[in-house]
Design a protein around this motif. Structure first.
Motif, PDB file in Angstrom:
ATOM      1  N   ILE A 127      41.468  50.081  40.822  1.00  0.00           N
ATOM      2  CA  ILE A 127      41.329  49.368  42.096  1.00  0.00           C
ATOM      3  C   ILE A 127      40.280  50.117  42.926  1.00  0.00           C
ATOM      4  N   SER A 128      39.395  49.365  43.578  1.00  0.00           N
ATOM      5  CA  SER A 128      38.367  50.016  44.393  1.00  0.00           C
ATOM      6  C   SER A 128      38.068  49.186  45.629  1.00  0.00           C
ATOM      7  N   ASN A 129      37.450  49.844  46.601  1.00  0.00           N
ATOM      8  CA  ASN A 129      37.021  49.208  47.848  1.00  0.00           C
ATOM      9  C   ASN A 129      38.137  48.423  48.530  1.00  0.00           C
ATOM     10  N   ALA A 130      39.344  48.979  48.523  1.00  0.00           N
ATOM     11  CA  ALA A 130      40.491  48.284  49.111  1.00  0.00           C
ATOM     12  C   ALA A 130      40.465  48.371  50.635  1.00  0.00           C
ATOM     13  N   THR A 131      40.508  47.202  51.267  1.00  0.00           N
ATOM     14  CA  THR A 131      40.659  47.085  52.717  1.00  0.00           C
ATOM     15  C   THR A 131      41.751  46.051  52.960  1.00  0.00           C
ATOM     16  N   GLU A 132      42.044  45.782  54.212  1.00  0.00           N
ATOM     17  CA  GLU A 132      43.060  44.781  54.526  1.00  0.00           C
ATOM     18  C   GLU A 132      42.586  43.368  54.193  1.00  0.00           C
ATOM     19  N   SER A 133      41.273  43.173  54.036  1.00  0.00           N
ATOM     20  CA  SER A 133      40.759  41.830  53.791  1.00  0.00           C
ATOM     21  C   SER A 133      40.171  41.610  52.402  1.00  0.00           C
ATOM     22  N   SER A 134      39.968  42.675  51.633  1.00  0.00           N
ATOM     23  CA  SER A 134      39.416  42.499  50.290  1.00  0.00           C
ATOM     24  C   SER A 134      39.632  43.747  49.441  1.00  0.00           C
ATOM     25  N   PHE A 135      39.520  43.577  48.137  1.00  0.00           N
ATOM     26  CA  PHE A 135      39.552  44.690  47.206  1.00  0.00           C
ATOM     27  C   PHE A 135      38.992  44.219  45.881  1.00  0.00           C
ATOM     28  N   GLN A 136      38.736  45.168  44.991  1.00  0.00           N
ATOM     29  CA  GLN A 136      38.228  44.859  43.661  1.00  0.00           C
ATOM     30  C   GLN A 136      39.155  45.442  42.613  1.00  0.00           C
ATOM     31  N   LEU A 137      39.382  44.672  41.551  1.00  0.00           N
ATOM     32  CA  LEU A 137      40.038  45.190  40.358  1.00  0.00           C
ATOM     33  C   LEU A 137      38.961  45.294  39.291  1.00  0.00           C
ATOM     34  N   VAL A 138      38.906  46.443  38.619  1.00  0.00           N
ATOM     35  CA  VAL A 138      37.872  46.705  37.637  1.00  0.00           C
ATOM     36  C   VAL A 138      38.520  46.945  36.276  1.00  0.00           C
ATOM     37  N   ASP A 139      38.170  46.086  35.323  1.00  0.00           N
ATOM     38  CA  ASP A 139      38.663  46.200  33.955  1.00  0.00           C
ATOM     39  C   ASP A 139      37.545  46.774  33.094  1.00  0.00           C
ATOM     40  N   ARG A 140      37.860  47.702  32.218  1.00  0.00           N
ATOM     41  CA  ARG A 140      36.873  48.278  31.293  1.00  0.00           C
ATOM     42  C   ARG A 140      37.059  47.618  29.935  1.00  0.00           C
ATOM     43  N   ILE A 141      35.994  46.997  29.418  1.00  0.00           N
ATOM     44  CA  ILE A 141      36.059  46.337  28.117  1.00  0.00           C
ATOM     45  C   ILE A 141      34.943  46.839  27.219  1.00  0.00           C
ATOM     46  N   ASP A 142      35.136  46.684  25.932  1.00  0.00           N
ATOM     47  CA  ASP A 142      34.132  47.074  24.941  1.00  0.00           C
ATOM     48  C   ASP A 142      33.300  45.848  24.595  1.00  0.00           C
ATOM     49  N   VAL A 143      32.004  45.927  24.880  1.00  0.00           N
ATOM     50  CA  VAL A 143      31.074  44.852  24.535  1.00  0.00           C
ATOM     51  C   VAL A 143      30.037  45.449  23.592  1.00  0.00           C
ATOM     52  N   GLY A 144      30.149  45.130  22.332  1.00  0.00           N
ATOM     53  CA  GLY A 144      29.190  45.633  21.348  1.00  0.00           C
ATOM     54  C   GLY A 144      29.140  47.147  21.268  1.00  0.00           C
ATOM     55  N   GLY A 145      30.295  47.799  21.401  1.00  0.00           N
ATOM     56  CA  GLY A 145      30.350  49.250  21.322  1.00  0.00           C
ATOM     57  C   GLY A 145      30.014  49.967  22.619  1.00  0.00           C
ATOM     58  N   LYS A 146      29.773  49.217  23.685  1.00  0.00           N
ATOM     59  CA  LYS A 146      29.453  49.810  24.982  1.00  0.00           C
ATOM     60  C   LYS A 146      30.519  49.409  25.992  1.00  0.00           C
ATOM     61  N   MET A 147      31.074  50.399  26.701  1.00  0.00           N
ATOM     62  CA  MET A 147      32.086  50.106  27.712  1.00  0.00           C
ATOM     63  C   MET A 147      31.425  49.453  28.928  1.00  0.00           C
ATOM     64  N   THR A 148      31.987  48.333  29.355  1.00  0.00           N
ATOM     65  CA  THR A 148      31.435  47.527  30.437  1.00  0.00           C
ATOM     66  C   THR A 148      32.518  47.262  31.470  1.00  0.00           C
ATOM     67  N   ASP A 149      32.152  47.279  32.750  1.00  0.00           N
ATOM     68  CA  ASP A 149      33.077  46.975  33.836  1.00  0.00           C
ATOM     69  C   ASP A 149      33.069  45.481  34.133  1.00  0.00           C
ATOM     70  N   VAL A 150      34.253  44.893  34.178  1.00  0.00           N
ATOM     71  CA  VAL A 150      34.427  43.527  34.652  1.00  0.00           C
ATOM     72  C   VAL A 150      35.073  43.660  36.037  1.00  0.00           C
ATOM     73  N   VAL A 151      34.380  43.176  37.062  1.00  0.00           N
ATOM     74  CA  VAL A 151      34.830  43.363  38.445  1.00  0.00           C
ATOM     75  C   VAL A 151      35.350  42.037  39.006  1.00  0.00           C
ATOM     76  N   TYR A 152      36.622  42.039  39.370  1.00  0.00           N
ATOM     77  CA  TYR A 152      37.270  40.890  40.004  1.00  0.00           C
ATOM     78  C   TYR A 152      37.294  41.165  41.504  1.00  0.00           C
ATOM     79  N   GLN A 153      36.593  40.344  42.287  1.00  0.00           N
ATOM     80  CA  GLN A 153      36.548  40.515  43.747  1.00  0.00           C
ATOM     81  C   GLN A 153      37.625  39.650  44.383  1.00  0.00           C
ATOM     82  N   PHE A 154      38.560  40.284  45.100  1.00  0.00           N
ATOM     83  CA  PHE A 154      39.647  39.583  45.775  1.00  0.00           C
ATOM     84  C   PHE A 154      39.353  39.531  47.269  1.00  0.00           C
ATOM     85  N   THR A 155      39.539  38.352  47.860  1.00  0.00           N
ATOM     86  CA  THR A 155      39.325  38.157  49.292  1.00  0.00           C
ATOM     87  C   THR A 155      40.608  37.553  49.879  1.00  0.00           C
TER      88      THR A 155
END
Length: 158
Positions: A127-155
């Motif tokens: 979880i990152s950038n958490a405030t009372e009005s928004s936050f992000q959930l960040v999932d780490r996935i493997d894409v072709g052998g490279k770890m990639t962040d998938v960022v879900y922006q919640f408002t």
């Protein structure tokens, strides 16, 4: 007698090991209170999103989560989520969740009437950038052998 001593030594060694499970860490109640309420996923971003499809939470393509509604209740760590985007599978479910002291958001998607302790599978996201009005959930996935962040922006919605 030798067996008894050996079994006792094994039991003491086994029981003295400390678990490092994400579910055994202390809760971050301040962050939990900050993200209580009703939210909508306003965007899902990751490198290559125009070419690569990500099956999010084993439910649907990650882009189907844009516009999804989420309710987080901080005093009992329960809530609800619903996918509502046109052209995507319709889905709604109760959830349980918490934020641990390491900044990890632990989520379980439940079937109707199912208790969280019976659900073995869950998801751990940062979880990152958490405030009372928004936050992000960040999932780490493997894409072709490279770890990639998938960022879900919640408002937050009222």
């Amino acid at each position: 007698m030798k067996k008894l001593i050996l079994m006792t030594a094994f039991a003491v060694t086994f029981l003295s090991c400390k678990s490092t499970s994400v579910t055994n860490t202390k809760l971050d109640n301040k962050t939990e209170r900050m993200i209580k309420g009703n939210f909508v996923v306003s965007s899902v971003d990751y490198p290559g999103s125009e070419y690569i499809k990500v099956n999010a939470f084993q439910l649907a393509d990650s882009q189907c989560f844009v516009g999804s509604t989420w309710k987080f209740v901080s005093n009992n760590n329960k809530g609800e989520m619903a996918l509502t985007k046109s052209g995507c599978p319709a889905f709604s479910s109760p959830i349980t969740w918490f934020v641990n002291k390491d900044g990890q958001f632990v989520l379980k998607v439940l079937d109707a009437g199912e208790k969280a302790k019976k659900v073995r599978d869950g998801y751990v996201l940062n979880i990152s950038n958490a405030t009372e009005s928004s936050f992000q959930l960040v999932d780490r996935i493997d894409v072709g052998g490279k770890m990639t962040d998938v960022v879900y922006q919640f408002t937050k919605v009222n």
